[in-house]
Design an enzyme around this catalytic site. Structure first.
Site, PDB file in Angstrom:
ATOM      1  N   GLY A   1       0.799  -1.212   0.000  1.00  0.00           N
ATOM      2  CA  GLY A   1       0.000   0.000   0.000  1.00  0.00           C
ATOM      3  C   GLY A   1       0.828   1.256   0.000  1.00  0.00           C
ATOM      4  O   GLY A   1       0.292   2.370   0.018  1.00  0.00           O
ATOM      5  N   THR A   2       2.154   1.110  -0.050  1.00  0.00           N
ATOM      6  CA  THR A   2       3.057   2.251   0.037  1.00  0.00           C
ATOM      7  C   THR A   2       3.296   2.934  -1.301  1.00  0.00           C
ATOM      8  O   THR A   2       3.903   4.002  -1.335  1.00  0.00           O
ATOM      9  CB  THR A   2       4.405   1.795   0.611  1.00  0.00           C
ATOM     10  OG1 THR A   2       4.874   0.684  -0.162  1.00  0.00           O
ATOM     11  CG2 THR A   2       4.267   1.357   2.058  1.00  0.00           C
TER      12      THR A   2
ATOM     13  N   ASN B   1       8.751   9.767  -5.568  1.00  0.00           N
ATOM     14  CA  ASN B   1       7.403  10.232  -5.877  1.00  0.00           C
ATOM     15  C   ASN B   1       6.891  11.071  -4.714  1.00  0.00           C
ATOM     16  O   ASN B   1       6.426  10.527  -3.705  1.00  0.00           O
ATOM     17  CB  ASN B   1       6.462   9.052  -6.131  1.00  0.00           C
ATOM     18  CG  ASN B   1       5.090   9.495  -6.625  1.00  0.00           C
ATOM     19  OD1 ASN B   1       4.637  10.602  -6.352  1.00  0.00           O
ATOM     20  ND2 ASN B   1       4.424   8.621  -7.359  1.00  0.00           N
ATOM     21  N   PRO B   2       6.968  12.396  -4.801  1.00  0.00           N
ATOM     22  CA  PRO B   2       6.529  13.240  -3.687  1.00  0.00           C
ATOM     23  C   PRO B   2       5.072  13.042  -3.302  1.00  0.00           C
ATOM     24  O   PRO B   2       4.712  13.264  -2.149  1.00  0.00           O
ATOM     25  CB  PRO B   2       6.770  14.659  -4.221  1.00  0.00           C
ATOM     26  CG  PRO B   2       7.789  14.514  -5.288  1.00  0.00           C
ATOM     27  CD  PRO B   2       7.538  13.176  -5.912  1.00  0.00           C
ATOM     28  N   LYS B   3       4.247  12.607  -4.242  1.00  0.00           N
ATOM     29  CA  LYS B   3       2.817  12.441  -3.943  1.00  0.00           C
ATOM     30  C   LYS B   3       2.583  11.281  -2.992  1.00  0.00           C
ATOM     31  O   LYS B   3       1.923  11.427  -1.952  1.00  0.00           O
ATOM     32  CB  LYS B   3       2.036  12.238  -5.239  1.00  0.00           C
ATOM     33  CG  LYS B   3       0.520  12.264  -5.053  1.00  0.00           C
ATOM     34  CD  LYS B   3      -0.186  12.281  -6.405  1.00  0.00           C
ATOM     35  CE  LYS B   3      -1.681  12.512  -6.225  1.00  0.00           C
ATOM     36  NZ  LYS B   3      -2.380  12.634  -7.527  1.00  0.00           N
TER      37      LYS B   3
ATOM     38  N   GLU C   1       9.038   4.840   7.449  1.00  0.00           N
ATOM     39  CA  GLU C   1       9.128   4.868   8.908  1.00  0.00           C
ATOM     40  C   GLU C   1       9.236   6.278   9.487  1.00  0.00           C
ATOM     41  O   GLU C   1       8.656   6.584  10.529  1.00  0.00           O
ATOM     42  CB  GLU C   1      10.359   4.074   9.362  1.00  0.00           C
ATOM     43  CG  GLU C   1      10.078   2.680   9.867  1.00  0.00           C
ATOM     44  CD  GLU C   1       9.693   1.702   8.775  1.00  0.00           C
ATOM     45  OE1 GLU C   1       9.136   0.649   9.117  1.00  0.00           O
ATOM     46  OE2 GLU C   1       9.928   1.962   7.597  1.00  0.00           O
TER      47      GLU C   1
END
Length: 735
Positions: free
Chosen positions: A462-463, A622-624, A696
């Site tokens: 999901g990351t 990916n900054p989003k 994290e």
């Protein structure tokens, strides 16, 4: 145009929102059987008798499997591999008649549908003999023993430096057990094939780890077991180890020679690993000018009777700030509960609560602004390792955070700011997490249709792994993302580490990058077979467009190159290793978290109105999706500070709030404004991508920042987490 650093939408987003993304418990098959787990109701003892006659009498109930009639297991209970196992004897479901904890699986009812299996499970009667037991860490502190941890050696002379220091803090902080509770419960669907092989769909963070586990525990050949996890609905560490539904489903499939699905209930999600409860003793000291001269961090964590699970709680106190006199230690207390398990930001999420709250207390003694105090004690070396950091833009995090948060409005004197009847407080904390890289493999395959397929066994929990790897492949191959397919979550694909520790992009992303670059070499070789002029050309002299190899006025399309090679696809597989230059440096992500709270003076309720999280994580692919990762970490950190704890009834050794109604986590109304800032940080050492990972770091330091803000608002130091209103109101009638 560079694809890295662009806010690309999730490539798997449409599949997920339309329901076409299948999870482990959703794969259909005609005649599929369903298993329901029957759990122990005692904390320690032995099973005398299991009476399944009433369950078996129901039409549609196929079998009840227990330790007496299960398929054979290979070897003994110590002979199997698990990449995330702790020292000791790992738990195996239905291995024998021993009961090790309350909620342990003791039988599996298999029926034609799930409702029938669950009803039949309620009819199974189990007789026990109980043994003495204890589930309370506090009650067992006298039995603490040193953990089998590789802790940094003490440096300097802590005792002498602490005794002679101008300012001292000696405080104890307690954190509760927490359970992972991802949205998707743990499930395993095992398809039994005609040749006796198993196709397993499991909720896991490591398909190859599960494959190895099943083969070693059940004596199966690797070629006979394939584990898949195309989509995983969150895990947060709960999928690092194979959970017990996996071997139960496999045992049932082997015994019955039928396909079987076992899905755990939400209550059963509380019957395996969790973040361990800890008691942390911090002793910090500084000189008159605020320089740290002594740091001691001693933590006590709980573990099971059969394994010695050790968190990395204390190491951070020896690496985040400069101090020449440091002593770190960690003890374990065995209790009659299941073994704890890595949970998002394992160790750091706990250890930074103790360290950063104690730093706040020491800054107050020195009468120094908490940010200034941390800046004064900045360290560009990891003194635990004696190495410089490859990069550490923590000062930039402080600076950017102060500006975004308007830290200048903070008053050092508690209870100085108000909003009507609410006390307003501002607090902050620092954060650190190791930027690791593991060996990983990836395959790049260019087909006759000109599309690129990149495959590796890692999962996407999901990351946004599908998306980030698509961007990395597009950048390295010079192709548009829409012509790239990423294949993940399959044990038959090139080897990859467990997805965890924020090292997936650093590890697997590097392998994908190298595989796509190596593909260019293969394409140039293929070009030479078509046009001899290309035989003398080097890679540096050619260009790769979106669909062709170009040299001067000559151009060969990718499709022509594949066809000329007389293969279905031009493929190359790469085994990537961490770069040797990493060995001379310490690598880590860093953060600064600023929190504002409002505390109702009469009711003691706390609302986190604002958080600014500034993060130094190298190159953000990916900054989003990275922004979302930090948002999720901040929300979790607020939960750690104010809401989340697993409550155990020590009269039974049973977790009481084992559901999502009573296990408190933040909801939308609990969350105020969250501002995420990625500061510029270039790192050419950590890996070729320059990426450190963000899974994290978003959680680390948040709970401490909230706690420090609560003190600034109220003048009360609450060191027992979570900080609930009863703890704030303890004492005078009003805050």
């Amino acid at each position: 145009m560079s694809m890295l650093g662009k806010p690309m939408d999730r490539v798997d987003g449409v599949l997920k929102v339309t329901g076409r993304a299948r999870y482990a418990g959703e794969y259909p098959e005609e005649g599929l059987l369903y298993g329901s787990v029957v759990s122990s109701t005692i904390a320690s003892g032995r099973v005398l008798r299991i009476d399944a006659s009433a369950a078996l009498a129901l039409p549609g109930v196929v079998e009840v499997i227990d330790h007496g009639n299960r398929p054979p297991m290979a070897g003994d209970d110590e002979q199997y591999s698990d990449e995330d196992a702790a020292d000791g004897k790992p738990f195996r479901p239905l291995y024998n008649d021993r009961v090790l904890y309350n909620g342990q699986p003791l039988a599996l009812v298999v029926a034609e549908n799930l409702e029938l299996a669950r009803h039949a499970g309620s009819l199974v009667r189990i007789e026990y003999v109980e043994h003495p037991w204890s589930s309370d860490l506090r009650a067992e502190l006298g039995n603490a023993e040193p953990a089998p941890a590789e802790l940094p050696e003490p440096r300097g002379d802590f005792d002498a430096a602490y005794a002679a220091a101008a300012y001292q803090v000696h405080a104890t902080y307690e954190t509760p057990a927490e359970h992972h509770n991802p949205m998707e419960p743990h499930a395993s669907t095992v398809f039994y094939k005609a040749d006796g092989s198993l196709e397993v769909h499991d909720k896991t963070q490591g398909t190859q780890n599960c494959q190895t586990y099943l083969c070693q525990t059940l004596g199966l050949e690797k070629e006979k077991v394939r584990v898949l996890a195309a989509f995983v609905g969150g895990a947060f560490g709960s999928g690092l180890r194979p959970q017990y539904q996996l071997p139960l489903a496999a045992m049932a499939a082997l015994k019955l020679r039928r396909s079987v699905r076992v899905t755990l209930t939400r209550q059963q999600m509380f019957t395996f690993g969790y973040r361990p409860r800890t008691v942390q003793h911090l002793r910090l000291a500084s000189d008159a000018g605020g320089k740290l001269v002594a740091v001691a961090h001693h933590a006590i964590g709980q573990t099971s009777r059969f394994e010695k699970f050790t968190e990395h709680v204390v190491e951070w106190s020896g690496m985040l700030y400069h101090c020449d006199n440091v002593k770190l230690s960690y003890d374990l207390v065995p209790v009659d509960l299941y073994t704890p398990l890595d949970m998002r930001a394992p160790g750091a999420a706990l250890g930074l609560i103790g360290l950063e709250c104690a730093m706040d207390e020491l800054a107050e003694q020195v009468k120094m602004d908490p940010v200034t105090f941390r800046e004064l004690n900045f360290s560009d070396h990891n003194q635990n390792e004696g190495k410089p950091y490859s990069s550490k833009a923590l000062i930039a995090c402080y600076s950017e955070g102060k500006a975004r948060f308007n830290w200048a409005r903070r008053k050092a004197e508690p209870r100085s700011l108000r909003n009507g009847r609410k006390l307003v407080g501002l607090g902050m904390a620092g954060g650190v997490w190791e930027a690791m890289q593991m060996p990983a493999s990836a395959k790049a395959s260019l087909g006759k249709d000109g599309t690129l397929t990149v495959s590796t066994a890692t999962t996407d929990i999901g990351t946004g792994t599908y998306t980030a790897l698509t961007q990395i492949a597009a950048q390295a191959a010079g192709m548009p993302p829409e012509r790239i397919t990423i294949k993940l979550g399959d044990s038959s694909l090139p080897k990859a580490p467990l997805q965890g520790g924020s090292f997936t992009i650093s590890s697997v992303g590097t392998a994908v990058q190298q595989a796509c670059e190596a593909l260019h070499k293969q394409l140039l070789t293929a070009a030479a077979s078509i046009d001899p002029d290309f035989a003398t050309v080097t890679l540096e002299r050619v260009r790769f467009t979106e669909s062709a190899l170009v040299w001067g006025d000559k151009q060969l399309s990718f499709t022509d190159l594949v066809h000329a090679s007389a293969v279905e696809a031009i493929e190359v597989q790469v085994d990537a290793q961490p770069d040797k230059k990493r060995e001379q440096f310490s690598t880590a992500t860093h953060s600064a978290v600023f929190a504002e709270v409002e505390v109702d003076e009469d009711l003691g309720t706390v609302h986190v109105t604002r958080v600014v999280s500034t993060v130094a994580a190298g190159k953000v692919v990916n900054p989003k999706t990275a922004h979302s990762q930090i948002l999720g970490g901040v929300v979790w950190g607020i939960g750690m500070a104010l809401h989340e704890e697993t409550l155990t009834d020590h009269a039974f050794g049973r977790h009481m709030n084992h559901n999502l109604a009573e296990y408190h986590i933040p909801v939308q109304a609990d969350i105020g404004q969250i501002d995420v800032v990625f500061v510029d940080e270039e790192d050419t050492v950590v890996n070729a991508l320059g990426s450190k990972g963000v899974g994290e770091i978003g959680l680390v330091g948040v709970a401490a920042a909230v706690a420090n803000a609560i003190y600034n608002a109220t003048g009360k130091r609450v060191r027992d987490f979570p900080i609930t209103l009863d703890k704030l109101l303890d004492g005078p009638a009003h805050l």
